[in-house]
Write a protein that holds these residues in place. Structure first.
Motif, short mmCIF file in Angstrom:
data_model
loop_
_atom_site.label_atom_id
_atom_site.label_comp_id
_atom_site.label_asym_id
_atom_site.label_seq_id
_atom_site.Cartn_x
_atom_site.Cartn_y
_atom_site.Cartn_z
N UNK A 299 -10.00 -11.97 9.33
CA UNK A 299 -10.35 -12.82 8.18
C UNK A 299 -11.03 -12.00 7.08
N UNK A 300 -11.60 -10.85 7.40
CA UNK A 300 -12.31 -10.04 6.41
C UNK A 300 -11.37 -9.11 5.64
N UNK A 301 -10.12 -8.98 6.07
CA UNK A 301 -9.19 -8.07 5.40
C UNK A 301 -8.75 -8.65 4.05
N UNK A 302 -8.46 -7.77 3.10
CA UNK A 302 -8.05 -8.20 1.77
C UNK A 302 -6.57 -7.92 1.55
N UNK A 303 -5.91 -8.82 0.86
CA UNK A 303 -4.48 -8.68 0.55
C UNK A 303 -4.29 -7.65 -0.55
N UNK A 304 -3.37 -6.68 -0.38
CA UNK A 304 -3.09 -5.73 -1.46
C UNK A 304 -2.32 -6.41 -2.60
N UNK A 305 -2.26 -5.76 -3.74
CA UNK A 305 -1.48 -6.29 -4.86
C UNK A 305 -0.01 -6.14 -4.53
N UNK A 306 0.68 -7.24 -4.48
CA UNK A 306 2.07 -7.22 -4.04
C UNK A 306 2.96 -6.54 -5.08
N UNK A 307 3.80 -5.62 -4.62
CA UNK A 307 4.74 -4.93 -5.50
C UNK A 307 4.18 -3.73 -6.22
N UNK A 308 2.92 -3.37 -5.93
CA UNK A 308 2.28 -2.29 -6.68
C UNK A 308 2.94 -0.93 -6.44
N UNK A 309 3.53 -0.73 -5.27
CA UNK A 309 4.12 0.58 -4.95
C UNK A 309 5.43 0.82 -5.69
N UNK A 310 5.99 -0.24 -6.31
CA UNK A 310 7.27 -0.09 -7.01
C UNK A 310 7.18 -0.42 -8.49
N UNK A 311 5.98 -0.76 -8.96
CA UNK A 311 5.85 -1.16 -10.35
C UNK A 311 6.41 -2.55 -10.60
N UNK A 312 6.52 -3.37 -9.57
CA UNK A 312 7.01 -4.75 -9.69
C UNK A 312 5.90 -5.70 -9.28
N UNK A 313 4.78 -5.60 -9.96
CA UNK A 313 3.60 -6.36 -9.57
C UNK A 313 3.86 -7.86 -9.68
N UNK A 314 3.54 -8.58 -8.61
CA UNK A 314 3.73 -10.02 -8.55
C UNK A 314 2.39 -10.72 -8.67
N UNK A 315 2.32 -11.66 -9.57
CA UNK A 315 1.08 -12.41 -9.74
C UNK A 315 0.80 -13.28 -8.53
N UNK A 316 -0.47 -13.43 -8.15
CA UNK A 316 -0.80 -14.31 -7.02
C UNK A 316 -0.37 -15.75 -7.31
N UNK B 196 12.99 -9.15 -3.63
CA UNK B 196 11.88 -8.92 -4.54
C UNK B 196 10.56 -9.02 -3.79
N UNK B 197 9.50 -8.38 -4.33
CA UNK B 197 8.22 -8.36 -3.61
C UNK B 197 7.71 -9.73 -3.18
N UNK B 198 7.85 -10.75 -4.04
CA UNK B 198 7.30 -12.06 -3.69
C UNK B 198 8.06 -12.72 -2.54
N UNK B 199 9.24 -12.18 -2.20
CA UNK B 199 10.09 -12.78 -1.17
C UNK B 199 9.95 -12.10 0.18
N UNK B 200 9.18 -11.04 0.23
CA UNK B 200 9.19 -10.21 1.44
C UNK B 200 8.58 -10.89 2.66
N UNK B 201 7.54 -11.68 2.45
CA UNK B 201 6.95 -12.37 3.60
C UNK B 201 7.94 -13.37 4.18
N UNK B 202 8.69 -14.05 3.31
CA UNK B 202 9.70 -15.00 3.80
C UNK B 202 10.82 -14.26 4.52
N UNK C 99 0.80 -1.21 0.00
CA UNK C 99 0.00 0.00 0.00
C UNK C 99 0.85 1.28 0.00
N UNK C 100 2.09 1.20 0.48
CA UNK C 100 2.87 2.41 0.69
C UNK C 100 4.18 2.37 -0.09
N UNK C 101 4.69 3.53 -0.52
CA UNK C 101 5.93 3.58 -1.29
C UNK C 101 7.14 3.24 -0.43
N UNK C 102 8.25 2.82 -1.06
CA UNK C 102 9.44 2.39 -0.30
C UNK C 102 9.97 3.43 0.67
N UNK C 103 9.87 4.72 0.30
CA UNK C 103 10.45 5.76 1.16
C UNK C 103 9.69 5.94 2.47
#
Length: 393
Positions: A72-89, A305-311, A1-5
């Motif tokens: 449980x009602x919260x929705x996952x944001x699009x991963x990598x959207x703040x950097x233009x590195x969108x990761x597919x689910x 990379x965005x897909x690795x951040x949770x790990x 949701x938020x930019x890197x800075x």
């Protein structure tokens, strides 16, 4: 949701929840403990034979079940959207969850290593070495529960890392072969060692030295921790992002500030003769000791990379759990027992143990300096390193 800075600021605000929850839990727990013990001085006459501390744990823990339903009602944001590195689910997240779970449950963890005989041999050697180390520590301390649990945790973490190297070599390399990440993951949890250990033993220290009640300590220490943690984490995150704009490794400078302010505030708190002063210094200690909370996750996110951040975040939480929570309170307690057995009273023994815990700051300073040396180059080469590892960038 938020930019890197703004990463450190946002993660710091999120991390403040830990301090708010712990502080309120301490306040409520102390009040419930005193009230229950006053009403049922004989535990055998209490409902279901419950003791005050058991009721306190249940009272502060049960609301979490209700919160989980809301989460449980919260929705996952699009991963990598703040950097233009969108990761597919991921196409099969629950299947992935199953493979990750198998990697941390002995002996299922060995299944993923079957195709690599060398990995199996290394795993066996590691298991023997960890078991031998645990046996030695049990013989030295007599704490068999501590070191069996700790040894199992270390072995599972090691096996999981082996499995990750086979299943996802790019993620393994980006995280566990990054010198900046490794040094950061060591440096800041060492601050957590003092913060966790000091926070755990402060109520006992004040009750032993000043005769304070559990409810009083819970009120002042708990509310101080909640407010101090909120202010400290948020301020630390904002300052870290401000420094990052001026120095590539600027966020890490917060580590030096934490050390420089924790030492005098903790020493003043544990050695003062005034209970009021102890409460004030406990607040300052928590404020200073919590300022690093947003630093490690934001730094790790900058390097993978965005897909690795949770790990990467999971690796940090794991390291922090081992160093700060599994060892901090335990080591201080062990040292206190040793000093007490050699003639010190319980209060003096705990004072000295808490003071000596800060020796670990030597590791913090050295590892922070080493992380600073490697971070700028590794961050600048992140995309190149990812491409070289086969990542579609």
């Amino acid at each position: 949701y938020y930019p890197p800075e703004r990463r450190a600021t946002v993660i710091a605000i999120y991390s403040a929840g830990v301090f708010i929850g712990a502080g309120i839990g301490l306040f409520l727990g102390g009040s419930i403990l005193d009230a229950w013990n006053a009403r049922y001085p004989d535990p055998s006459a209490a409902p279901f034979g419950l003791r005050g501390w058991q009721v306190a744990f249940m009272a502060v823990g049960l609301p979490g079940i209700l919160v989980a339903v809301w989460v449980r009602t919260l929705k996952e944001p699009i991963r990598g959207q703040s950097e233009g590195l969108v990761t597919e689910p991921h196409p099969a997240p629950f299947r992935l969850l199953g493979s990750e779970l198998a990697a941390v449950i002995p002996p299922l963890n060995l299944i993923g290593l079957m195709g690599d005989p060398r990995a199996l041999v290394i795993n066996a050697i590691a298991a023997i070495g960890i078991a031998a180390a645990a046996a030695g520590l049990i013989a030295l301390t007599g704490s068999w529960e501590q070191w069996i649990a700790f040894g199992i945790g270390i072995y599972i973490a090691f096996s999981w890392a082996q499995s990750l190297r086979i299943r996802d070599p790019a993620t393994f390399a980006m995280i566990l072969r990054s010198k900046a990440i490794i040094y950061t993951f060591i440096a800041f949890p060492c601050i957590g060692f003092v913060m966790g250990g000091g926070g755990y033993w402060t109520p006992a220290l004040l009750m032993r030295l000043h005769g304070a009640s559990a409810s009083e300590v819970g009120l002042y220490i708990g509310l101080g921790a909640a407010i101090g943690g909120l202010v400290g984490t948020t301020t630390g995150g904002i300052a870290a992002d401000w420094l990052k704009k001026r120095i590539p490794s600027g966020r890490l400078l917060i580590g030096y500030f934490c050390v420089a302010t924790i030492v005098p505030s903790l020493l003043w708190m544990i050695y003062t003769d005034s209970l009021v002063t102890a409460y004030v210094m406990s607040f300052i200690f928590t404020l200073c000791a919590s300022m690093w909370a947003g630093i490690v996750p934001s730094t790790a996110n900058d390097l993978v990379m965005p897909r690795m951040r949770a790990i990467a975040g999971a690796c940090y939480i794991l390291t922090n759990t081992f160093i700060a929570f599994a060892l901090g309170p335990y080591v201080i307690g062990q040292l206190s027992d040793v000093f007490n057995s050699r003639g010190m009273n319980e209060g003096e023994a705990l004072q000295l143990a808490m003071a000596l815990s800060m020796v670990i700051f030597v590791v913090t300073i050295v590892c922070t300096w080493l992380a600073q040396r490697h971070l700028p180059q590794e961050e600048a080469s992140r995309l190149e390193r990812a491409r070289a590892l086969g990542e579609p960038v």
